[in-house]
Enzyme design. Structure first.
Site, mmCIF file in Angstrom:
data_model
loop_
_atom_site.group_PDB
_atom_site.id
_atom_site.type_symbol
_atom_site.label_atom_id
_atom_site.label_comp_id
_atom_site.label_asym_id
_atom_site.label_seq_id
_atom_site.Cartn_x
_atom_site.Cartn_y
_atom_site.Cartn_z
ATOM 1 N N GLU A 111 0.849 -1.190 0.000
ATOM 2 C CA GLU A 111 0.000 0.000 0.000
ATOM 3 C C GLU A 111 0.883 1.238 0.000
ATOM 4 O O GLU A 111 2.114 1.141 0.013
ATOM 5 C CB GLU A 111 -0.950 -0.023 1.201
ATOM 6 C CG GLU A 111 -1.939 -1.186 1.138
ATOM 7 C CD GLU A 111 -2.949 -1.181 2.271
ATOM 8 O OE1 GLU A 111 -2.919 -0.252 3.098
ATOM 9 O OE2 GLU A 111 -3.755 -2.112 2.345
ATOM 10 N N HIS A 225 -8.647 9.650 4.441
ATOM 11 C CA HIS A 225 -8.295 8.638 3.444
ATOM 12 C C HIS A 225 -8.625 9.192 2.066
ATOM 13 O O HIS A 225 -9.698 9.755 1.859
ATOM 14 C CB HIS A 225 -9.077 7.342 3.696
ATOM 15 C CG HIS A 225 -8.504 6.159 2.997
ATOM 16 N ND1 HIS A 225 -8.602 5.982 1.634
ATOM 17 C CD2 HIS A 225 -7.811 5.080 3.471
ATOM 18 C CE1 HIS A 225 -8.000 4.851 1.300
ATOM 19 N NE2 HIS A 225 -7.510 4.284 2.395
ATOM 20 N N ARG A 267 -0.795 8.827 2.374
ATOM 21 C CA ARG A 267 -2.208 9.199 2.289
ATOM 22 C C ARG A 267 -2.438 10.706 2.293
ATOM 23 O O ARG A 267 -3.293 11.218 1.569
ATOM 24 C CB ARG A 267 -2.971 8.558 3.453
ATOM 25 C CG ARG A 267 -3.159 7.083 3.287
ATOM 26 C CD ARG A 267 -3.851 6.464 4.457
ATOM 27 N NE ARG A 267 -4.088 5.040 4.197
ATOM 28 C CZ ARG A 267 -4.584 4.196 5.073
ATOM 29 N NH1 ARG A 267 -4.904 4.617 6.287
ATOM 30 N NH2 ARG A 267 -4.772 2.938 4.758
ATOM 31 N N HIS A 328 -10.788 9.390 8.191
ATOM 32 C CA HIS A 328 -10.540 7.956 8.276
ATOM 33 C C HIS A 328 -9.920 7.513 9.599
ATOM 34 O O HIS A 328 -10.286 6.477 10.135
ATOM 35 C CB HIS A 328 -9.627 7.543 7.124
ATOM 36 C CG HIS A 328 -9.338 6.076 7.057
ATOM 37 N ND1 HIS A 328 -10.327 5.124 6.888
ATOM 38 C CD2 HIS A 328 -8.164 5.387 7.148
ATOM 39 C CE1 HIS A 328 -9.784 3.924 6.857
ATOM 40 N NE2 HIS A 328 -8.477 4.044 7.037
ATOM 41 N N ARG A 363 -0.527 8.419 9.647
ATOM 42 C CA ARG A 363 -0.349 6.974 9.798
ATOM 43 C C ARG A 363 0.017 6.290 8.489
ATOM 44 O O ARG A 363 -0.620 6.530 7.463
ATOM 45 C CB ARG A 363 -1.624 6.338 10.359
ATOM 46 C CG ARG A 363 -1.549 4.814 10.451
ATOM 47 C CD ARG A 363 -2.746 4.232 11.156
ATOM 48 N NE ARG A 363 -3.996 4.379 10.438
ATOM 49 C CZ ARG A 363 -4.410 3.574 9.467
ATOM 50 N NH1 ARG A 363 -3.655 2.568 9.077
ATOM 51 N NH2 ARG A 363 -5.579 3.766 8.898
#
Length: 433
Positions: A111, A225, A267, A328, A363
């Site tokens: 990811e 997100h 992100r 998110h 994160r």
């Protein structure tokens, strides 16, 4: 009604369940869930769980986490997270979590902001699978009792020592007295108009911490997100389009079909580019395209996303998915040490309600479930060692005169007012101010 127990766990997501399973079987444990016991953000997690690919990956995994977090992470917490990731994933496998495998062993996907493939997964419903298995294990334990639809409204305390909690279930006050209490109440998504979180996750643990002068940290660090399924309804949970779709090669395009960003950046950066692209093209959303991939692959790898998008009129095998950022994750929370201990004695906090400092300002993808696993196990092991010398201190609260709605509004307003003071730019994103 009064209950007396050794350990009270507030929350039944991954952090609450895993801490319960790591407590000694000779301890009496009471768990409460605000809604249904499986109504948590854990069950919504799609992508997977990060894990070091052997000890040679520890330094790179650490660096990826620090870089994504803008180097504002607590380095000691990051080292603990990374170094203990392998043991915790092994423990999940022993508990029965059947991550995807091939003839060589566990399969790994990638990811955003990860340098290599290091994420274990179960189809595109990893969190749901982990939740199911942990919950079934907890329900099989004779020493653990779960109360559903039981809402925390206040903690019990004696000076700076937590002695339990006041809850409301079926309009009845329940005072739960405990040697040790654990907050595993999740994040803050329910106070946002657009969020991928369960609507009942409204930051109750953090609000109660603020009201009781328990130390909090980094409350201005809120993650959006980049790819939630776009629809124009407000105050409804947005369906997450997993970052693993981009990890498998999905492309972000604008309304002219043009690619405009490296999809595997962190992100916050991808979200920033999407917001800029919406302004530039005067559109409400962008698109995530996987239609060039094999249908067989998409149906096998992303069955849940395929079905949910189809319910909303989009066949991902034939057309791009409309997406837009949504709140998110919360990097801030109750300040804790490396064992989840808060500034109040006998009170722990695990998972998204806590702030270990591991995420820094942003994160890294798929580090959330891992954090809940690593630090809840560490905390449970510490409780096992220290609880023998503790006694339940009965703190008699006065009868609550206010309604449950009063406490819901109180907690929401305390949190919203605090966040608005720190982040005025999110005011319009919140349900109310």
């Amino acid at each position: 009604m009064e209950l007396i127990t050794d350990v009270l766990i507030i929350g039944t997501g991954v952090a609450g369940l895993y801490s319960a399973l790591n407590l000694s079987d000779n301890l009496n444990v009471v768990m409460i869930s605000k809604g249904r016991k499986d109504e948590c953000n854990t069950a919504l997690a799609q992508g997977g769980i990060s894990v070091a690919r052997g000890y040679t990956d520890i330094d790179l995994f650490t660096e990826d986490t620090l870089k994504a977090g803008k180097y504002e992470n607590d380095i000691d917490a990051v080292k603990v997270l990374v170094e203990e990731s392998i043991d915790n994933i092994s423990a999940l496998c022993k508990l029965g979590v059947d991550f995807e495998r091939d003839i060589e062993g566990l399969c790994f996907t990638r990811e955003g902001a990860h340098s290599i493939n290091r994420i274990v997964y179960y189809k595109d419903i990893t969190g749901k699978r982990v939740e199911e298995i942990l919950l079934n294990k907890v329900k099989s334990k004779n020493n653990i009792t779960i109360y559903e639809n039981c809402e925390l409204v206040e903690i019990l305390k004696n000076n700076n020592m937590c002695t339990g909690a006041i809850c409301i279930k079926d309009n009845e006050q329940i005072d739960i007295h405990a040697k040790v209490s654990i907050l595993a109440t999740g994040g803050i998504g329910g106070i946002f108009k657009n969020s991928t979180n369960q609507r009942i996750i409204t930051g109750d643990g953090i609000s109660i911490a603020i009201r009781n002068n328990i130390k909090v940290k980094n409350l201005d660090y809120i993650q959006f997100h980049p790819t939630a399924f776009f629809d124009e309804s407000l105050n409804s949970r947005k369906f997450l389009i997993s970052e693993s779709i981009r990890g498998e090669g999905g492309k972000l395009i604008n309304n002219r079909g043009e690619r405009f960003v490296d999809e595997l950046l962190s992100r916050d950066i991808v979200t920033k580019h999407i917001c800029e692209e919406k302004i530039k093209t005067n559109s409400k959303n962008v698109y995530l395209d996987v239609s060039f991939m094999s249908k067989d692959f998409l149906l096998k790898r992303f069955p849940n996303i395929y079905e949910e998008c189809l319910k909303n009129g989009v066949d991902i095998c034939k057309e791009p998915i409309p997406v837009s950022p949504a709140q998110h994750y919360f990097m801030g929370g109750i300040d804790v040490n490396l064992y989840g201990q808060t500034s109040m004695s006998n009170l722990y906090a695990f998972g998204e309600v806590s702030c270990t400092g591991v995420h820094g300002a942003n994160r890294l993808a798929s580090n959330s479930l891992l954090e809940g696993l690593v630090f809840s196990r560490r905390g449970a092991e510490k409780i096992n060692k220290e609880i023998k010398s503790m006694q339940v201190k009965i703190t008699k609260p006065e009868k609550i005169q206010c309604t449950l709605d009063y406490y819901k509004n109180l907690n929401r307003d305390v949190l919203i007012n605090t966040l608005c003071k720190l982040r005025g730019d999110i005011r319009n994103e919140l349900v109310t101010c």
